[in-house]
Design a protein around this motif. Sequence first.
Motif, PDB file in Angstrom:
ATOM      1  N   ALA A  70      -2.921 -12.552  13.470  1.00 33.38           N
ATOM      2  CA  ALA A  70      -3.541 -11.470  14.239  1.00 33.38           C
ATOM      3  C   ALA A  70      -4.084 -10.387  13.314  1.00 33.38           C
ATOM      4  O   ALA A  70      -3.855 -10.420  12.105  1.00 33.38           O
ATOM      5  N   ASN A  71      -4.764  -9.424  13.889  1.00 34.84           N
ATOM      6  CA  ASN A  71      -5.222  -8.249  13.140  1.00 34.84           C
ATOM      7  C   ASN A  71      -4.038  -7.605  12.452  1.00 34.84           C
ATOM      8  O   ASN A  71      -2.998  -7.414  13.067  1.00 34.84           O
ATOM      9  N   GLY A  72      -4.220  -7.278  11.188  1.00 34.28           N
ATOM     10  CA  GLY A  72      -3.181  -6.546  10.477  1.00 34.28           C
ATOM     11  C   GLY A  72      -2.048  -7.412   9.957  1.00 34.28           C
ATOM     12  O   GLY A  72      -1.075  -6.906   9.405  1.00 34.28           O
ATOM     13  N   ALA A  73      -2.157  -8.738  10.089  1.00 32.79           N
ATOM     14  CA  ALA A  73      -1.084  -9.631   9.640  1.00 32.79           C
ATOM     15  C   ALA A  73      -0.980  -9.682   8.114  1.00 32.79           C
ATOM     16  O   ALA A  73       0.067 -10.038   7.575  1.00 32.79           O
ATOM     17  N   GLY A  74      -2.077  -9.320   7.437  1.00 32.81           N
ATOM     18  CA  GLY A  74      -2.050  -9.331   5.974  1.00 32.81           C
ATOM     19  C   GLY A  74      -2.986 -10.348   5.343  1.00 32.81           C
ATOM     20  O   GLY A  74      -2.921 -10.598   4.139  1.00 32.81           O
ATOM     21  N   LYS A  75      -3.884 -10.898   6.115  1.00 29.67           N
ATOM     22  CA  LYS A  75      -4.752 -11.969   5.622  1.00 29.67           C
ATOM     23  C   LYS A  75      -5.698 -11.475   4.513  1.00 29.67           C
ATOM     24  O   LYS A  75      -5.812 -12.096   3.464  1.00 29.67           O
ATOM     25  N   THR A  76      -6.353 -10.345   4.789  1.00 29.96           N
ATOM     26  CA  THR A  76      -7.276  -9.803   3.783  1.00 29.96           C
ATOM     27  C   THR A  76      -6.502  -9.349   2.547  1.00 29.96           C
ATOM     28  O   THR A  76      -6.958  -9.527   1.413  1.00 29.96           O
ATOM     29  N   THR A  77      -5.328  -8.808   2.770  1.00 27.91           N
ATOM     30  CA  THR A  77      -4.482  -8.388   1.647  1.00 27.91           C
ATOM     31  C   THR A  77      -4.146  -9.577   0.753  1.00 27.91           C
ATOM     32  O   THR A  77      -4.163  -9.468  -0.481  1.00 27.91           O
TER      33      THR A  77
ATOM     34  N   ALA B 182       2.671  -4.772   2.738  1.00 33.27           N
ATOM     35  CA  ALA B 182       1.747  -5.516   3.609  1.00 33.27           C
ATOM     36  C   ALA B 182       1.985  -7.025   3.498  1.00 33.27           C
ATOM     37  O   ALA B 182       1.721  -7.766   4.434  1.00 33.27           O
TER      38      ALA B 182
ATOM     39  N   GLN C 131      -9.484 -15.597  12.225  1.00 34.61           N
ATOM     40  CA  GLN C 131      -8.792 -15.253  13.474  1.00 34.61           C
ATOM     41  C   GLN C 131      -9.064 -16.323  14.506  1.00 34.61           C
ATOM     42  O   GLN C 131      -8.319 -16.493  15.458  1.00 34.61           O
TER      43      GLN C 131
ATOM     44  N   TYR D 291       0.894  -1.159   0.000  1.00 37.49           N
ATOM     45  CA  TYR D 291       0.000   0.000   0.000  1.00 37.49           C
ATOM     46  C   TYR D 291       0.926   1.200   0.000  1.00 37.49           C
ATOM     47  O   TYR D 291       1.506   1.535   1.045  1.00 37.49           O
TER      48      TYR D 291
ATOM     49  N   GLU E 170     -14.706 -10.073   3.704  1.00 39.29           N
ATOM     50  CA  GLU E 170     -14.783 -10.021   5.159  1.00 39.29           C
ATOM     51  C   GLU E 170     -16.093  -9.406   5.665  1.00 39.29           C
ATOM     52  O   GLU E 170     -16.709  -9.934   6.573  1.00 39.29           O
TER      53      GLU E 170
ATOM     54  N   GLU F 103     -12.637 -14.446   6.826  1.00 39.10           N
ATOM     55  CA  GLU F 103     -13.224 -14.372   8.166  1.00 39.10           C
ATOM     56  C   GLU F 103     -14.729 -14.593   8.203  1.00 39.10           C
ATOM     57  O   GLU F 103     -15.490 -13.714   8.629  1.00 39.10           O
TER      58      GLU F 103
HETATM   59  P1  ATP Z   1      -7.708  -8.141  10.093  1.00 37.73           P
HETATM   60  O1  ATP Z   1      -7.773  -9.470  10.744  1.00 37.73           O
HETATM   61  O2  ATP Z   1      -7.742  -7.006  11.069  1.00 37.73           O
HETATM   62  O3  ATP Z   1      -8.688  -7.968   8.967  1.00 37.73           O
HETATM   63  P2  ATP Z   1      -5.593  -8.716   8.213  1.00 37.73           P
HETATM   64  O4  ATP Z   1      -4.692  -9.789   8.633  1.00 37.73           O
HETATM   65  O5  ATP Z   1      -6.666  -9.062   7.236  1.00 37.73           O
HETATM   66  O6  ATP Z   1      -6.237  -8.029   9.479  1.00 37.73           O
HETATM   67  P3  ATP Z   1      -4.871  -6.673   6.333  1.00 37.73           P
HETATM   68  O7  ATP Z   1      -6.212  -6.030   6.328  1.00 37.73           O
HETATM   69  O8  ATP Z   1      -4.484  -7.461   5.163  1.00 37.73           O
HETATM   70  O9  ATP Z   1      -4.687  -7.554   7.635  1.00 37.73           O
HETATM   71  O10 ATP Z   1      -3.791  -5.530   6.584  1.00 37.73           O
HETATM   72  C1  ATP Z   1      -2.379  -5.765   6.532  1.00 37.73           C
HETATM   73  C2  ATP Z   1      -1.619  -4.453   6.746  1.00 37.73           C
HETATM   74  O11 ATP Z   1      -1.838  -3.576   5.669  1.00 37.73           O
HETATM   75  C3  ATP Z   1      -2.049  -3.705   7.983  1.00 37.73           C
HETATM   76  O12 ATP Z   1      -0.906  -3.127   8.570  1.00 37.73           O
HETATM   77  C4  ATP Z   1      -2.978  -2.629   7.463  1.00 37.73           C
HETATM   78  O13 ATP Z   1      -2.961  -1.489   8.292  1.00 37.73           O
HETATM   79  C5  ATP Z   1      -2.389  -2.350   6.111  1.00 37.73           C
HETATM   80  N1  ATP Z   1      -3.443  -1.919   5.178  1.00 37.73           N
HETATM   81  C6  ATP Z   1      -4.558  -2.596   4.853  1.00 37.73           C
HETATM   82  N2  ATP Z   1      -5.303  -1.929   3.951  1.00 37.73           N
HETATM   83  C7  ATP Z   1      -4.641  -0.790   3.720  1.00 37.73           C
HETATM   84  C8  ATP Z   1      -4.877   0.343   2.882  1.00 37.73           C
HETATM   85  N3  ATP Z   1      -5.955   0.415   2.097  1.00 37.73           N
HETATM   86  N4  ATP Z   1      -3.964   1.333   2.899  1.00 37.73           N
HETATM   87  C9  ATP Z   1      -2.867   1.264   3.674  1.00 37.73           C
HETATM   88  N5  ATP Z   1      -2.565   0.242   4.464  1.00 37.73           N
HETATM   89  C10 ATP Z   1      -3.439  -0.773   4.492  1.00 37.73           C
END
Ligand code: ATP
Length: 235
Positions: free
Chosen positions: A38-45, A19, A193, A14, A85, A161
């Motif tokens: 965990a939250n923010g690990a990058g799963k949704t990415t 990410a 999660q 990003y 999600e 999720e």
């Molecule tokens: P969660 O369980 O909270 O959904 P996650 O594992 O799915 O978390 P992601 O949503 O993939 O995590 O986010 C991974 C990293 O990328 C995080 O640090 C998040 O802050 C960052 N991130 C996600 N989307 C964006 C965006 N649109 N712009 C900038 N950074 C982003």
Amino acid sequence: MSVLLDVQHLHTRYGRVEALSDVSVQVPQGHIVSVIGANGAGKTTLMNSVMGILPSQGELLYAGETLRGVPLEGRVARGISLVPERRELFASMSVADNLTLGAYTRRRGHWRADLDEVYARFPRLLERRSQLAGTLSGGEQQMLAIGRALMGRPKLLLLDEPSLGLAPLIVRDILRIVRDLRDSGVTVLLVEQNARASLAISDEAYVLETGQVKMSGPAQELARHPELSASYLGG
Ligand code: ATP
């Protein structure tokens, strides 16, 4: 055992923030592979990169062919379907209309049969076919989101999720549905999660930490792993 989705050295950023760095994940045909973290690990990415919603670098092979240059619609047409999600249902439309929209890539005639199949799998959705999606319970909305994804006849289902915000009993129902889907031949990449519950139904699993794969292996082995147990499974 053939690999349906082969993610090789994936990098997704990003802006300047990376990410996902060098993530490799293999999803064998007919398996459930879960990605926990965990939250923010990058799963949704990861999900959005596989789907082509986010641009990424590295290789994505699907059924042995590259997805490079294949846009989102092309990936859907090849049999990849994402349940996002936040479900992203059309709240002010009926259950039936939400499902029908899921079949937008299919020709009429085919989708009728698909709709019958979804209703057979989710009798609750049939009962509530005229109800507005926004008035369904959380568990029913998740069923609808999965049902809508099934309308595209996916070979690979990406589930982000599915248990988010649901009560434990409903989580169990949803994960049972995921297992039934696998048993009927759909390959599943599952982001959760809820590590313990997802490992219980998965064949393999990956642990993501700050955009990198920290651990991977057969789900039953990971479920017994001491380090994982301390950080993700509540000791
Ligand atoms: P969660 O369980 O909270 O959904 P996650 O594992 O799915 O978390 P992601 O949503 O993939 O995590 O986010 C991974 C990293 O990328 C995080 O640090 C998040 O802050 C960052 N991130 C996600 N989307 C964006 C965006 N649109 N712009 C900038 N950074 C982003």
